[in-house]
Scaffold this active site. Structure first.
Site, PDB file in Angstrom:
ATOM      1  N   LYS A   1       0.857  -1.208   0.000  1.00  0.00           N
ATOM      2  CA  LYS A   1       0.000   0.000   0.000  1.00  0.00           C
ATOM      3  C   LYS A   1       0.886   1.248   0.000  1.00  0.00           C
ATOM      4  O   LYS A   1       1.987   1.220  -0.562  1.00  0.00           O
ATOM      5  CB  LYS A   1      -0.981  -0.046   1.168  1.00  0.00           C
ATOM      6  CG  LYS A   1      -1.755  -1.370   1.220  1.00  0.00           C
ATOM      7  CD  LYS A   1      -2.899  -1.411   2.178  1.00  0.00           C
ATOM      8  CE  LYS A   1      -3.598  -2.769   2.089  1.00  0.00           C
ATOM      9  NZ  LYS A   1      -4.769  -2.871   2.939  1.00  0.00           N
TER      10      LYS A   1
ATOM     11  N   HIS B   1      -8.527  -2.955  -6.068  1.00  0.00           N
ATOM     12  CA  HIS B   1      -8.522  -3.130  -4.605  1.00  0.00           C
ATOM     13  C   HIS B   1      -9.626  -2.265  -4.000  1.00  0.00           C
ATOM     14  O   HIS B   1      -9.899  -1.164  -4.499  1.00  0.00           O
ATOM     15  CB  HIS B   1      -7.142  -2.734  -4.048  1.00  0.00           C
ATOM     16  CG  HIS B   1      -6.970  -3.112  -2.608  1.00  0.00           C
ATOM     17  ND1 HIS B   1      -7.525  -2.378  -1.585  1.00  0.00           N
ATOM     18  CD2 HIS B   1      -6.327  -4.153  -2.023  1.00  0.00           C
ATOM     19  CE1 HIS B   1      -7.223  -2.956  -0.427  1.00  0.00           C
ATOM     20  NE2 HIS B   1      -6.496  -4.040  -0.672  1.00  0.00           N
TER      21      HIS B   1
ATOM     22  N   GLU C   1     -11.403 -10.539  -1.367  1.00  0.00           N
ATOM     23  CA  GLU C   1     -11.028  -9.691  -0.241  1.00  0.00           C
ATOM     24  C   GLU C   1     -12.277  -9.123   0.447  1.00  0.00           C
ATOM     25  O   GLU C   1     -12.793  -8.071   0.048  1.00  0.00           O
ATOM     26  CB  GLU C   1     -10.181  -8.523  -0.752  1.00  0.00           C
ATOM     27  CG  GLU C   1      -8.845  -8.947  -1.294  1.00  0.00           C
ATOM     28  CD  GLU C   1      -7.730  -8.081  -0.739  1.00  0.00           C
ATOM     29  OE1 GLU C   1      -6.731  -8.642  -0.284  1.00  0.00           O
ATOM     30  OE2 GLU C   1      -7.881  -6.846  -0.727  1.00  0.00           O
TER      31      GLU C   1
END
Ligand code: PGA
Length: 229
Positions: free
Chosen positions: A15, A96, A153
Site C-alpha cells: 500500500k 482493490h 477480499e
C-alpha cells in the site's frame, strides 16, 4: 488420474507505506527460498530501484504494481500506463477496495485496467468482494479470466484482524471458480498472518494469499513465507 500441483501465490501489498531506503533495505535483506510465487507490490516509484536489486541479488522475489492506469500511453498527466510496467513488473493488483473507496473506481474503470494490463503482458490480480462477485466477474470473457488471478477480499476483513475463516473463504473461492467457468487461481486477502497462512492455502480452492499489514516488516514477511512452505 494425477492431480496437477496447484501454484501458490504469496502477494505482499505494501500500500502507501515505506520510504525508498526502507524499501531497498527490505528487498536487500530478503532471502527466504520458497516453492511458491512470492510477489512484492511496492509503491510505483520503488519498482525500478527494487527491480535492479532483485536482478543484482538474484532475489527470488517477483514484482507487481498496486494499480495501473485505465488509459494507455497518452496525454494523461500523472498516470502510469500498463505498457510502462513491461519488463519491470509481472503482476498488477487491480480494483482493490481501497481504490474503489478512495479513488472512485467503478467496475467499468477496473475492467479497462484489467484489459490494458493483459495487453501489456501483466497478470492482473483482480480484487473482488462477495456481495458483488457476479457483477464484478461479468465484465470478463472466459479467455480473459483464464489469464487472471482473482483475490477474494472481504471488506470487513481488511486491516481489521477479523478474517474470514478458511472454510468461508474456500466456499467463496469455489463460487468464483464456478462463476468464471475456468479453473482460475483464487487468493484470499484480509488479516492473513504467519500463524494463519497455511490454514488458507491448504484449502482446496484457495491458491494463495494477498497480505497487507503482515507484509511490511521483513522478519514477519520472511516467517510468513517460511510458514507457507
Ligand atoms: P491486510 O490487507 O492483510 O492488512 O488485512 C489485505 C489487503 O488489503 O490486501
Amino acid at each position: 488420474m494425477t492431480q496437477a500441483v496447484k501454484q501458490i501465490y504469496l502477494v505482499a501489498n505494501w500500500k502507501s507505506h515505506k520510504t525508498l531506503d526502507e524499501a531497498k533495505e527490505f528487498v536487500t535483506g530478503y532471502n527466504q527460498s520458497s516453492p511458491h510465487s512470492v510477489i512484492l507490490c511496492p509503491p510505483f516509484p520503488y519498482i525500478v530501484p527494487l527491480a535492479n536489486i532483485i536482478l543484482e541479488n538474484k532475489s527470488p522475489l517477483k514484482l507487481g504494481s498496486q494499480d495501473v492506469s485505465n488509459y494507455p500511453f497518452g496525454a494523461y498527466t500523472g498516470a502510469i500506463a500498463a505498457d510502462m510496467l513491461r519488463g519491470l513488473a509481472k503482476y498488477c493488483i487491480v480494483g482493490h477496495s481501497e481504490r474503489r473507496k478512495y479513488f472512485g473506481e467503478t467496475n467499468d474503470i477496473v475492467a479497462n485496467k484489467v484489459r490494458l494490463a493483459l495487453d501489456a503482458d501483466l497478470t492482473p490480480i483482480l480484487c473482488v468482494d462477495e456481495p458483488y462477485l457476479e457483477s464484478q466477474l461479468a465484465f470478463f470473457t472466459t479467455d480473459e479470466l483464464r489469464k487472471m488471478v482473482i483475490a477474494y477480499e472481504p471488506l470487513a476483513a481488511i486491516g481489521s484482524g477479523k478474517p474470514d475463516t478458511p472454510e468461508q473463504a474456500n466456499e467463496v473461492a469455489h463460487r468464483i471458480i464456478e462463476l468464471s467457468g475456468v479453473d482460475i487461481a483464487v487468493l484470499y486477502g484480509g488479516s492473513v498472518t504467519t500463524e494463519t497462512v497455511n490454514d488458507y492455502i491448504k484449502e482446496p480452492k484457495i491458491s494463495g494469499v494477498l497480505v497487507g499489514g503482515a507484509s511490511l516488516n521483513l522478519d514477519t514477511w520472511t516467517s510468513l513465507v517460511a510458514a507457507a512452505n
